[in-house]
Structure formats: structure tokens, C-alpha cells
Design a protein around this motif. Structure first.
Motif, PDB file in Angstrom:
ATOM      1  N   ARG A  28       0.834  -1.266  -0.163  1.00 53.74           N
ATOM      2  CA  ARG A  28      -0.127   0.043   0.029  1.00 53.74           C
ATOM      3  C   ARG A  28       0.874   1.151   0.144  1.00 53.74           C
ATOM      4  NH1 ARG A  28      -3.244  -3.261   3.289  1.00 53.74           N
ATOM      5  NH2 ARG A  28      -2.341  -2.322   5.319  1.00 53.74           N
ATOM      6  N   ALA A  29       1.964   1.234   0.993  1.00 51.40           N
ATOM      7  CA  ALA A  29       2.917   2.435   0.795  1.00 51.40           C
ATOM      8  C   ALA A  29       3.573   2.675  -0.554  1.00 51.40           C
ATOM      9  CB  ALA A  29       3.691   2.336   2.183  1.00 51.40           C
ATOM     10  N   GLU A  30       4.190   1.661  -0.967  1.00 50.13           N
ATOM     11  CA  GLU A  30       4.771   1.899  -1.970  1.00 50.13           C
ATOM     12  C   GLU A  30       3.894   2.085  -3.136  1.00 50.13           C
ATOM     13  OE1 GLU A  30       8.211   1.592  -2.528  1.00 50.13           O
ATOM     14  OE2 GLU A  30       8.647   1.229  -0.317  1.00 50.13           O
ATOM     15  N   SER A  31       2.883   1.357  -3.298  1.00 51.93           N
ATOM     16  CA  SER A  31       2.157   2.136  -4.382  1.00 51.93           C
ATOM     17  C   SER A  31       1.511   3.347  -4.820  1.00 51.93           C
ATOM     18  CB  SER A  31       0.681   1.066  -4.697  1.00 51.93           C
ATOM     19  OG  SER A  31       0.068   1.239  -3.587  1.00 51.93           O
ATOM     20  N   GLY A  32       1.501   4.114  -3.440  1.00 51.53           N
ATOM     21  CA  GLY A  32       0.889   5.591  -3.338  1.00 51.53           C
ATOM     22  C   GLY A  32      -0.507   5.200  -3.158  1.00 51.53           C
ATOM     23  N   GLN A  33      -0.986   4.091  -2.489  1.00 49.59           N
ATOM     24  CA  GLN A  33      -2.622   4.009  -2.145  1.00 49.59           C
ATOM     25  C   GLN A  33      -2.741   4.881  -1.211  1.00 49.59           C
ATOM     26  OE1 GLN A  33      -3.546  -0.188  -1.462  1.00 49.59           O
ATOM     27  NE2 GLN A  33      -5.025   0.521  -0.102  1.00 49.59           N
ATOM     28  N   HIS A  34      -2.096   5.387  -0.180  1.00 54.44           N
ATOM     29  CA  HIS A  34      -2.437   6.443   0.724  1.00 54.44           C
ATOM     30  C   HIS A  34      -2.885   7.565   0.312  1.00 54.44           C
ATOM     31  CE1 HIS A  34      -1.425   3.278   3.788  1.00 54.44           C
ATOM     32  NE2 HIS A  34      -0.171   3.327   3.397  1.00 54.44           N
ATOM     33  N   ALA A  35      -2.232   7.852  -0.801  1.00 56.34           N
ATOM     34  CA  ALA A  35      -2.559   9.391  -1.425  1.00 56.34           C
ATOM     35  C   ALA A  35      -3.774   9.424  -2.225  1.00 56.34           C
ATOM     36  CB  ALA A  35      -1.384   9.848  -2.483  1.00 56.34           C
ATOM     37  N   THR A  36      -4.650   8.197  -2.417  1.00 52.67           N
ATOM     38  CA  THR A  36      -5.755   8.168  -3.110  1.00 52.67           C
ATOM     39  C   THR A  36      -6.843   8.609  -2.162  1.00 52.67           C
ATOM     40  OG1 THR A  36      -6.429   6.076  -2.397  1.00 52.67           O
ATOM     41  CG2 THR A  36      -5.207   6.287  -4.461  1.00 52.67           C
ATOM     42  N   GLY A  37      -6.816   8.955  -0.966  1.00 51.06           N
ATOM     43  CA  GLY A  37      -7.796   9.102  -0.022  1.00 51.06           C
ATOM     44  C   GLY A  37      -9.041   8.022   0.291  1.00 51.06           C
ATOM     45  N   LEU A  38      -8.571   6.893  -0.540  1.00 47.78           N
ATOM     46  CA  LEU A  38      -9.642   5.917  -0.503  1.00 47.78           C
ATOM     47  C   LEU A  38      -9.207   4.692   0.475  1.00 47.78           C
ATOM     48  CD1 LEU A  38     -10.348   5.374  -4.280  1.00 47.78           C
ATOM     49  CD2 LEU A  38     -11.899   6.626  -2.603  1.00 47.78           C
ATOM     50  N   THR A  39      -9.837   3.958   1.080  1.00 46.22           N
ATOM     51  CA  THR A  39      -9.588   2.772   2.008  1.00 46.22           C
ATOM     52  C   THR A  39      -9.153   1.644   1.130  1.00 46.22           C
ATOM     53  OG1 THR A  39     -11.647   1.949   2.214  1.00 46.22           O
ATOM     54  CG2 THR A  39     -11.542   3.687   3.672  1.00 46.22           C
ATOM     55  N   PRO A  40      -8.380   0.880   1.959  1.00 43.30           N
ATOM     56  CA  PRO A  40      -8.011  -0.417   1.257  1.00 43.30           C
ATOM     57  C   PRO A  40      -9.448  -1.278   0.610  1.00 43.30           C
ATOM     58  CG  PRO A  40      -6.735  -0.258   3.040  1.00 43.30           C
ATOM     59  CD  PRO A  40      -7.882   0.757   3.043  1.00 43.30           C
ATOM     60  N   THR A  41     -10.304  -1.237   1.555  1.00 44.55           N
ATOM     61  CA  THR A  41     -11.562  -1.715   1.011  1.00 44.55           C
ATOM     62  C   THR A  41     -12.394  -1.440  -0.120  1.00 44.55           C
ATOM     63  OG1 THR A  41     -12.054  -2.493   3.343  1.00 44.55           O
ATOM     64  CG2 THR A  41     -13.978  -2.663   1.895  1.00 44.55           C
ATOM     65  N   GLN A  42     -12.320  -0.028  -0.117  1.00 43.99           N
ATOM     66  CA  GLN A  42     -12.795   0.840  -1.518  1.00 43.99           C
ATOM     67  C   GLN A  42     -11.872   0.415  -2.416  1.00 43.99           C
ATOM     68  OE1 GLN A  42     -12.780   4.805   0.443  1.00 43.99           O
ATOM     69  NE2 GLN A  42     -14.815   4.494   1.283  1.00 43.99           N
ATOM     70  N   LEU A  43     -10.707   0.650  -2.476  1.00 45.04           N
ATOM     71  CA  LEU A  43      -9.863   0.306  -3.615  1.00 45.04           C
ATOM     72  C   LEU A  43     -10.183  -1.261  -3.937  1.00 45.04           C
ATOM     73  CD1 LEU A  43      -6.686   2.384  -2.502  1.00 45.04           C
ATOM     74  CD2 LEU A  43      -8.227   2.601  -4.606  1.00 45.04           C
ATOM     75  N   THR A  44     -10.308  -1.969  -3.074  1.00 45.25           N
ATOM     76  CA  THR A  44     -10.498  -3.530  -3.669  1.00 45.25           C
ATOM     77  C   THR A  44     -11.969  -3.723  -4.407  1.00 45.25           C
ATOM     78  OG1 THR A  44      -9.407  -4.410  -1.691  1.00 45.25           O
ATOM     79  CG2 THR A  44     -10.914  -5.961  -2.553  1.00 45.25           C
ATOM     80  N   VAL A  45     -12.870  -2.848  -3.836  1.00 44.70           N
ATOM     81  CA  VAL A  45     -14.204  -2.970  -4.598  1.00 44.70           C
ATOM     82  C   VAL A  45     -13.735  -2.093  -6.053  1.00 44.70           C
ATOM     83  CG1 VAL A  45     -16.463  -2.249  -4.226  1.00 44.70           C
ATOM     84  CG2 VAL A  45     -15.618  -2.954  -2.397  1.00 44.70           C
ATOM     85  N   LEU A  46     -13.101  -1.168  -6.114  1.00 44.23           N
ATOM     86  CA  LEU A  46     -12.916  -0.554  -7.279  1.00 44.23           C
ATOM     87  C   LEU A  46     -12.166  -1.458  -8.204  1.00 44.23           C
ATOM     88  CD1 LEU A  46     -13.300   2.220  -8.846  1.00 44.23           C
ATOM     89  CD2 LEU A  46     -11.112   2.972  -7.800  1.00 44.23           C
ATOM     90  N   ALA A  47     -11.192  -2.311  -7.806  1.00 42.61           N
ATOM     91  CA  ALA A  47     -10.371  -2.996  -8.781  1.00 42.61           C
ATOM     92  C   ALA A  47     -11.420  -3.977  -8.939  1.00 42.61           C
ATOM     93  CB  ALA A  47      -9.273  -3.677  -8.107  1.00 42.61           C
ATOM     94  N   SER A  48     -12.461  -4.568  -8.437  1.00 37.57           N
ATOM     95  CA  SER A  48     -13.180  -5.501  -8.647  1.00 37.57           C
ATOM     96  C   SER A  48     -14.189  -4.981  -9.896  1.00 37.57           C
ATOM     97  CB  SER A  48     -14.253  -6.122  -7.540  1.00 37.57           C
ATOM     98  OG  SER A  48     -13.174  -6.744  -6.850  1.00 37.57           O
ATOM     99  N   VAL A  49     -14.728  -3.726  -9.706  1.00 36.39           N
ATOM    100  CA  VAL A  49     -15.600  -3.263 -10.613  1.00 36.39           C
ATOM    101  C   VAL A  49     -14.873  -3.101 -11.935  1.00 36.39           C
ATOM    102  CG1 VAL A  49     -16.714  -1.077 -11.165  1.00 36.39           C
ATOM    103  CG2 VAL A  49     -16.905  -2.051  -8.890  1.00 36.39           C
ATOM    104  N   VAL A  50     -13.418  -2.443 -11.811  1.00 40.49           N
ATOM    105  CA  VAL A  50     -12.791  -2.307 -13.232  1.00 40.49           C
ATOM    106  C   VAL A  50     -12.546  -3.693 -13.726  1.00 40.49           C
ATOM    107  CG1 VAL A  50     -10.300  -1.668 -13.885  1.00 40.49           C
ATOM    108  CG2 VAL A  50     -11.462  -0.358 -12.299  1.00 40.49           C
ATOM    109  N   ARG A  51     -12.318  -4.889 -13.132  1.00 41.50           N
ATOM    110  CA  ARG A  51     -12.137  -6.134 -13.415  1.00 41.50           C
ATOM    111  C   ARG A  51     -13.452  -6.610 -14.065  1.00 41.50           C
ATOM    112  NH1 ARG A  51      -9.258  -7.775  -9.652  1.00 41.50           N
ATOM    113  NH2 ARG A  51     -11.292  -8.678  -8.665  1.00 41.50           N
ATOM    114  N   GLU A  52     -14.322  -6.449 -13.388  1.00 44.64           N
ATOM    115  CA  GLU A  52     -15.583  -7.401 -13.807  1.00 44.64           C
ATOM    116  C   GLU A  52     -16.830  -6.667 -14.450  1.00 44.64           C
ATOM    117  OE1 GLU A  52     -16.026 -10.669 -12.900  1.00 44.64           O
ATOM    118  OE2 GLU A  52     -14.100 -11.023 -12.135  1.00 44.64           O
ATOM    119  N   GLY A  53     -16.656  -5.301 -14.222  1.00 46.38           N
ATOM    120  CA  GLY A  53     -17.907  -4.487 -14.479  1.00 46.38           C
ATOM    121  C   GLY A  53     -18.365  -4.547 -15.951  1.00 46.38           C
ATOM    122  N   PRO A  54     -19.699  -4.227 -16.155  1.00 45.49           N
ATOM    123  CA  PRO A  54     -20.825  -3.951 -15.470  1.00 45.49           C
ATOM    124  C   PRO A  54     -20.876  -5.124 -14.396  1.00 45.49           C
ATOM    125  CG  PRO A  54     -21.214  -3.248 -17.642  1.00 45.49           C
ATOM    126  CD  PRO A  54     -19.943  -3.952 -17.610  1.00 45.49           C
TER     127      PRO A  54
END
Length: 156
Positions: A28-54
Motif C-alpha cells: 500500500r505504501a509503495e504503490s501510493g495507495q495512501h495518497a488516493t484518500g480511499l480505504t483499502p476496502t474501497q480500492l479492492t471494490v473499485l478494482a473488482s468493478v474495473v475487472r468485472e464491470g458492469p
């Protein structure tokens, strides 16, 4: 002198849990995830939407092994950030399909690239060439552990 006896299963489980927790925090630290302002759970959900959506919220909950309430909370935050949108399912108007905004796909791609770059550097730095086969075996074991106890339908 003989090698020490292997640790008990509970001790091994705790060491594995601690190592995974530290590695996830580092990713999380190395990827810059903290700078997004999103929680790890929100990012996991977002990645699933990107991969699976709609995709429906129910499918997201099943994919991420979380409650529908957790998915709803994450989707609310992601909608507010302009990263996802929902529209009625054309085949069943009672359901809503969630899709990712183009900026969401770019964000997830950037985070994943940062994680992969860190891991590649860490492997080159910390794993000796003669240990690479051991790393491959460890990865295979981790993949098996991740699938342990899942029904065939849940394996994704």
C-alpha cells in the motif's frame, strides 16, 4: 547438529499472518495507495468493478467475500468520488449494474504497476538467484492456501 523441529501449525499460521500483513502494508505504501484518500476496502471494490464491470453489488460482495452492506458503503464513497456509476440492469430492472469511470481504470492500473514495481525490486534485492525456485514454490503454496475450503463455484 540436526535442524530444529518445524513450528506448530498455530505458530506457523501466526507467522504467515504477520508476514502477509506487513507485506500488504508495504505494498500500500509503495504503490501510493495512501495518497488516493480511499480505504483499502474501497480500492479492492473499485478494482473488482474495473475487472468485472458492469457488475451487480451482489456479485461484488461474492467476489470480495464481504457483506452487501460493506459493498454498499464502498460504492457510495466511490460514486461520490466520481469513480463509479450505476445504471439499471437491462435484463432485470430491479438490479443495478456498477461500471467504472475511465479514471478508475487508470488509478487501479497505476496502483497495480506501483505494487508490481516494488515487488520486482524487492525480489531482485532480497531473493538470491538460487532461492527463486523456492519463491515459486512458496507462491504456489500461497495460491493453494487462498483456495483452501472454497467450493468450485467460489474459486475465482
Amino acid at each position: 547438529m540436526p535442524p530444529p523441529p518445524p513450528a506448530s501449525t498455530p505458530e506457523t499460521a501466526q507467522r504467515l499472518n504477520d508476514a502477509i500483513r506487513r507485506l500488504r502494508a508495504r505494498l500500500r505504501a509503495e504503490s501510493g495507495q495512501h495518497a488516493t484518500g480511499l480505504t483499502p476496502t474501497q480500492l479492492t471494490v473499485l478494482a473488482s468493478v474495473v475487472r468485472e464491470g458492469p457488475v451487480t453489488a451482489a456479485r461484488l460482495a461474492a467476489l470480495d467475500h464481504v457483506s452487501a452492506q460493506s459493498i454498499a458503503q464502498s460504492l457510495t464513497a466511490l460514486k461520490a468520488a466520481g469513480l463509479v456509476r450505476t445504471e439499471p440492469d437491462p435484463s432485470d430492472g430491479r438490479k443495478k449494474l456498477t461500471s467504472a469511470a475511465p479514471s478508475a481504470a487508470e488509478l487501479i492500473e497505476r496502483l497495480l504497476a506501483g505494487r508490481a514495481a516494488f515487488l520486482a525490486r524487492a525480489i531482485d534485492e532480497a531473493v538470491r538467484p538460487e532461492e527463486r525456485a523456492d519463491l515459486d514454490k512458496a507462491i504456489a503454496l500461497l495460491e493453494r492456501l487462498a483456495r483452501a475450503g472454497l467450493d468450485d463455484e467460489e474459486r475465482i
